[in-house]
Motif scaffolding. Structure first.
Motif, PDB file in Angstrom:
ATOM      1  N   ASN A 136      -3.741  -2.444   3.594  1.00 11.37           N
ATOM      2  CA  ASN A 136      -3.354  -3.846   3.752  1.00 11.37           C
ATOM      3  C   ASN A 136      -1.922  -3.926   4.274  1.00 11.37           C
ATOM      4  O   ASN A 136      -1.004  -3.376   3.673  1.00 11.37           O
ATOM      5  N   ASN A 137      -1.742  -4.603   5.392  1.00 18.09           N
ATOM      6  CA  ASN A 137      -0.414  -4.662   6.012  1.00 18.09           C
ATOM      7  C   ASN A 137       0.626  -5.353   5.137  1.00 18.09           C
ATOM      8  O   ASN A 137       1.821  -5.055   5.221  1.00 18.09           O
ATOM      9  N   LYS A 138       0.183  -6.273   4.290  1.00 15.81           N
ATOM     10  CA  LYS A 138       1.118  -7.018   3.449  1.00 15.81           C
ATOM     11  C   LYS A 138       1.454  -6.266   2.168  1.00 15.81           C
ATOM     12  O   LYS A 138       2.623  -6.158   1.783  1.00 15.81           O
ATOM     13  N   THR A 139       0.436  -5.746   1.491  1.00 19.27           N
ATOM     14  CA  THR A 139       0.671  -5.088   0.203  1.00 19.27           C
ATOM     15  C   THR A 139       1.033  -3.609   0.358  1.00 19.27           C
ATOM     16  O   THR A 139       1.554  -2.996  -0.572  1.00 19.27           O
ATOM     17  N   LYS A 140       0.728  -3.036   1.539  1.00 15.98           N
ATOM     18  CA  LYS A 140       0.991  -1.623   1.838  1.00 15.98           C
ATOM     19  C   LYS A 140       0.131  -0.679   1.007  1.00 15.98           C
ATOM     20  O   LYS A 140       0.444   0.504   0.867  1.00 15.98           O
ATOM     21  N   GLU A 141      -0.971  -1.182   0.478  1.00 19.50           N
ATOM     22  CA  GLU A 141      -1.839  -0.378  -0.392  1.00 19.50           C
ATOM     23  C   GLU A 141      -3.296  -0.732  -0.119  1.00 19.50           C
ATOM     24  O   GLU A 141      -3.613  -1.832   0.328  1.00 19.50           O
ATOM     25  N   ASN A 192      -9.080   5.206  -6.479  1.00 23.43           N
ATOM     26  CA  ASN A 192      -7.661   5.498  -6.360  1.00 23.43           C
ATOM     27  C   ASN A 192      -7.009   4.558  -5.354  1.00 23.43           C
ATOM     28  O   ASN A 192      -7.642   4.143  -4.377  1.00 23.43           O
ATOM     29  N   SER A 193      -5.764   4.216  -5.585  1.00 20.40           N
ATOM     30  CA  SER A 193      -4.997   3.413  -4.632  1.00 20.40           C
ATOM     31  C   SER A 193      -4.170   4.347  -3.761  1.00 20.40           C
ATOM     32  O   SER A 193      -3.765   5.418  -4.196  1.00 20.40           O
ATOM     33  N   TYR A 194      -3.940   3.929  -2.516  1.00 20.79           N
ATOM     34  CA  TYR A 194      -3.194   4.801  -1.608  1.00 20.79           C
ATOM     35  C   TYR A 194      -2.416   3.972  -0.596  1.00 20.79           C
ATOM     36  O   TYR A 194      -2.678   2.780  -0.384  1.00 20.79           O
ATOM     37  N   GLY A 195      -1.451   4.609   0.017  1.00 19.30           N
ATOM     38  CA  GLY A 195      -0.643   3.993   1.063  1.00 19.30           C
ATOM     39  C   GLY A 195       0.248   5.053   1.664  1.00 19.30           C
ATOM     40  O   GLY A 195       0.179   6.227   1.276  1.00 19.30           O
ATOM     41  N   ARG A 196       1.074   4.677   2.595  1.00 22.02           N
ATOM     42  CA  ARG A 196       2.004   5.646   3.173  1.00 22.02           C
ATOM     43  C   ARG A 196       2.985   6.116   2.098  1.00 22.02           C
ATOM     44  O   ARG A 196       3.377   5.356   1.218  1.00 22.02           O
ATOM     45  N   LEU A 202       5.697   0.484  -3.594  1.00 20.17           N
ATOM     46  CA  LEU A 202       4.823  -0.676  -3.393  1.00 20.17           C
ATOM     47  C   LEU A 202       3.376  -0.336  -3.728  1.00 20.17           C
ATOM     48  O   LEU A 202       2.644  -1.173  -4.268  1.00 20.17           O
ATOM     49  N   VAL A 203       2.969   0.888  -3.423  1.00 21.58           N
ATOM     50  CA  VAL A 203       1.611   1.324  -3.764  1.00 21.58           C
ATOM     51  C   VAL A 203       1.413   1.273  -5.273  1.00 21.58           C
ATOM     52  O   VAL A 203       0.395   0.770  -5.771  1.00 21.58           O
ATOM     53  N   ILE A 204       2.382   1.787  -6.022  1.00 20.01           N
ATOM     54  CA  ILE A 204       2.300   1.770  -7.486  1.00 20.01           C
ATOM     55  C   ILE A 204       2.225   0.331  -8.003  1.00 20.01           C
ATOM     56  O   ILE A 204       1.419   0.005  -8.875  1.00 20.01           O
ATOM     57  N   GLN A 205       3.064  -0.519  -7.454  1.00 18.70           N
ATOM     58  CA  GLN A 205       3.107  -1.920  -7.874  1.00 18.70           C
ATOM     59  C   GLN A 205       1.766  -2.609  -7.639  1.00 18.70           C
ATOM     60  O   GLN A 205       1.236  -3.289  -8.526  1.00 18.70           O
ATOM     61  N   GLU A 206       1.198  -2.413  -6.457  1.00 17.68           N
ATOM     62  CA  GLU A 206      -0.078  -3.052  -6.135  1.00 17.68           C
ATOM     63  C   GLU A 206      -1.232  -2.402  -6.871  1.00 17.68           C
ATOM     64  O   GLU A 206      -2.204  -3.069  -7.226  1.00 17.68           O
ATOM     65  N   ALA A 207      -1.132  -1.083  -7.122  1.00 15.86           N
ATOM     66  CA  ALA A 207      -2.189  -0.383  -7.849  1.00 15.86           C
ATOM     67  C   ALA A 207      -2.322  -0.933  -9.262  1.00 15.86           C
ATOM     68  O   ALA A 207      -3.428  -1.104  -9.779  1.00 15.86           O
TER      69      ALA A 207
END
Length: 312
Positions: A136-141, A192-196, A202-207
């Protein structure tokens, strides 16, 4: 850092995708054509010149040449002129229409990091592009399941897991493992949640937001159910190790509780007397009713603690 645009609307194999990404990065819209070579594309992909004496580099060069030919044959690009490994390519197909096409953006260093370190760089780069394309471009996750990745991208779940581990090791992807199971009756693991990697915070926050939206419970530790069942049967048959040994009995009781709980999310199938499959029954814990109650209460309080030392 140079950004590379890759269209999501063209069906490309891993070699074609890598080469079209390189051509996109090499091309300038100030020109009507691109002058390049297999060596030049190889340098762009890996950040160093390919050495024909090195088997891996030779394989990359051969794959680049094959991809250029197939892209031209499929009219995705147009080779105006070719002299050995040197090419003049028209601007047709070298740019992505970002206004009307869905696309993925990767950075040059990400591509070069993969081509420098991966055993199968074309395949891993394609997987990386597919994975980044889901974020997701906004949440980065995002939290696509490995089963869905395998199904949509035409590879095995084992391959998906291997590619994710490689991208983690290269610090291109940050993977947040929830270690929870859904309580919707399926007991499937929460994706699992993932991102760059650069967006790890931000990945942790959104996860954490994501898992709060899912009805789930903590994933249970792996247990040796066969071993527990054997020791349970031994206890029921009066095994000496449990005689006058309340600590061992309490430990077995805790393991039997875990055994029964595990059947909720991963049943065991057995054959009944008619030869039909049925779910195995839970262990009858009433056989522990004669244990002194103070030991049982301590067991509940200590959790994983040793019943004698009280140390976890």
């Amino acid at each position: 850092m140079l950004k590379i645009f890759i269209s999501k609307e063209i069906d490309l194999d891993s070699k074609e995708l890598s080469v079209i990404a390189a051509l996109n990065g090499l091309y300038s819209n100030k020109q009507d054509y691109l002058i390049t070579s297999v060596s030049g594309i190889g340098y762009f992909l890996s950040g160093s010149f390919l050495k024909r004496t090195v088997r891996r580099d030779r394989s990359i060069a051969d794959n680049i040449k094959g991809a250029l030919q197939s892209l031209n044959d499929r009219k995705i690009i147009e080779i105006i002129e070719q002299d050995g490994d040197n090419y003049i390519i028209s601007n047709n197909g070298l740019e992505v229409d970002t206004e009307n096409q869905k696309f993925v953006v990767v950075e040059l260093w990400e591509m070069q990091h993969i081509f420098t370190n991966a055993k199968m760089p074309f395949n891993l780069f394609t997987f990386f592009v597919d994975l980044v394309g889901t974020i997701n471009n906004k949440t980065k996750e995002w939290h696509m399941s490995q089963d869905d990745m395998a199904s949509q991208w035409g590879c095995s779940k084992r391959t998906v897991n291997d590619y994710l581990e490689q991208l983690e090791e290269m610090k291109l992807i940050y993977l947040y493992r929830h270690r929870k199971r859904r309580t919707d009756g399926t007991y499937h693991k929460v994706n699992n949640s993932y991102g760059r990697y650069a967006d790890a915070s931000l990945v942790i926050q959104e996860a954490e937001k994501y898992v709060e939206s899912v009805e789930c419970e903590d994933d249970y530790e792996k247990i040796d159910r066969r071993s527990i069942k054997l020791r349970y049967n031994a206890f029921c048959n009066g095994a000496k190790r449990y005689q006058n040994n309340p600590a061992a009995i309490v430990q077995l009781l805790e393991e039997c509780r875990k055994y029964n709980k595990s059947l909720d999310y991963k049943p065991i199938e057995t054959l009944d007397s008619d030869g039909k499959f049925k779910e195995a029954d839970k262990l009858d814990l009433s056989v522990f009713d004669n244990i002194p109650q103070d030991f049982v209460e301590c067991s509940d309080e200590w959790g994983e603690a040793d019943p004698l030392t009280h140390k976890k």
